[in-house]
Design a protein around this motif. Structure first.
Motif, PDB file in Angstrom:
ATOM      1  N   SER A   1       0.815  -1.332   0.088  1.00  0.00           N
ATOM      2  CA  SER A   1       0.050  -0.017  -0.149  1.00  0.00           C
ATOM      3  C   SER A   1       1.088   1.330  -0.050  1.00  0.00           C
ATOM      4  O   SER A   1       1.845   1.193   0.313  1.00  0.00           O
TER       5      SER A   1
ATOM      6  N   THR B   1       1.276   5.557   0.909  1.00  0.00           N
ATOM      7  CA  THR B   1       1.027   6.524   2.114  1.00  0.00           C
ATOM      8  C   THR B   1      -0.113   7.215   1.551  1.00  0.00           C
ATOM      9  O   THR B   1      -0.102   7.887   0.219  1.00  0.00           O
ATOM     10  N   GLY B   2      -1.126   7.500   2.039  1.00  0.00           N
ATOM     11  CA  GLY B   2      -2.198   8.764   1.981  1.00  0.00           C
ATOM     12  C   GLY B   2      -1.843  10.023   2.225  1.00  0.00           C
ATOM     13  O   GLY B   2      -0.791  10.282   2.698  1.00  0.00           O
ATOM     14  N   TRP B   3      -2.657  10.928   1.578  1.00  0.00           N
ATOM     15  CA  TRP B   3      -2.303  12.326   1.578  1.00  0.00           C
ATOM     16  C   TRP B   3      -3.559  12.960   1.732  1.00  0.00           C
ATOM     17  O   TRP B   3      -4.572  12.475   1.029  1.00  0.00           O
ATOM     18  N   SER B   4      -3.760  14.060   2.431  1.00  0.00           N
ATOM     19  CA  SER B   4      -5.092  14.611   2.484  1.00  0.00           C
ATOM     20  C   SER B   4      -4.447  16.054   2.141  1.00  0.00           C
ATOM     21  O   SER B   4      -3.929  16.786   2.694  1.00  0.00           O
TER      22      SER B   4
ATOM     23  N   THR C   1      -4.586   7.389  -4.184  1.00  0.00           N
ATOM     24  CA  THR C   1      -3.422   7.996  -3.934  1.00  0.00           C
ATOM     25  C   THR C   1      -2.345   8.222  -4.845  1.00  0.00           C
ATOM     26  O   THR C   1      -2.396   7.208  -5.777  1.00  0.00           O
TER      27      THR C   1
ATOM     28  N   PRO D   1       1.256   8.134  -4.364  1.00  0.00           N
ATOM     29  CA  PRO D   1       2.217   8.218  -3.410  1.00  0.00           C
ATOM     30  C   PRO D   1       3.471   9.151  -3.049  1.00  0.00           C
ATOM     31  O   PRO D   1       3.380   9.688  -1.692  1.00  0.00           O
TER      32      PRO D   1
ATOM     33  N   ALA E   1       2.325  12.470  -0.511  1.00  0.00           N
ATOM     34  CA  ALA E   1       2.466  12.580   0.874  1.00  0.00           C
ATOM     35  C   ALA E   1       3.862  13.368   1.136  1.00  0.00           C
ATOM     36  O   ALA E   1       4.161  14.133   2.269  1.00  0.00           O
TER      37      ALA E   1
END
Length: 125
Positions: A25, A27-30, A62, A64, A67
């Motif tokens: 997976s 890394t998520g990011w907002s 996402t 990657p 992030a």
């Protein structure tokens, strides 16, 4: 991952056999809230080149490295876009680039950058 695996594999309907194996997976990011200058610049560009209001979509996927960029530049604004024009069939065997859509998108990006420049630099006349 374990909860999702159990949800999908435990007691599937109609006697289906389900195996869930989660790969690597990212890394998520907002994204930070859109700054007024960027919102205005995107709207102006979209109206100018597409004749329609700008649209925003957060789809839960996402990219990657976003992030990492977000961590490195926490005050930055990001305009993340793509060239998925009409019937482009992204990631399919017959994926293609819609030229007219791509040209308009390129013009929109240039317009947004120009608008940003004009808010930061006094232009010489």
């Amino acid at each position: 991952k374990d909860k999702l695996k159990a949800l999908l594999e435990d007691n599937p309907p109609y006697g289906a056999k389900i195996t869930f194996d989660c790969g690597k997976s990212g890394t998520g990011w907002s994204a930070p809230p859109t700054a007024p200058w960027l919102e205005q610049a995107a709207e102006l560009a979209s109206q100018r080149f597409y004749g329609k209001s700008a649209m925003y979509l957060g789809e839960g996927g996402t990219i990657p490295f976003m992030a990492m960029l977000g961590d490195m530049f926490p005050e930055a604004q990001f305009l993340i876009t793509g060239v998925l024009g009409p019937k482009s069939n992204a990631h399919g065997p017959n994926e293609f680039l819609h030229i007219d859509y791509s040209e308009k998108l390129t013009c929109c990006l240039i317009s947004v950058l120009s608008s940003h420049c004009e808010t930061k630099v006094e232009l010489k006349k």
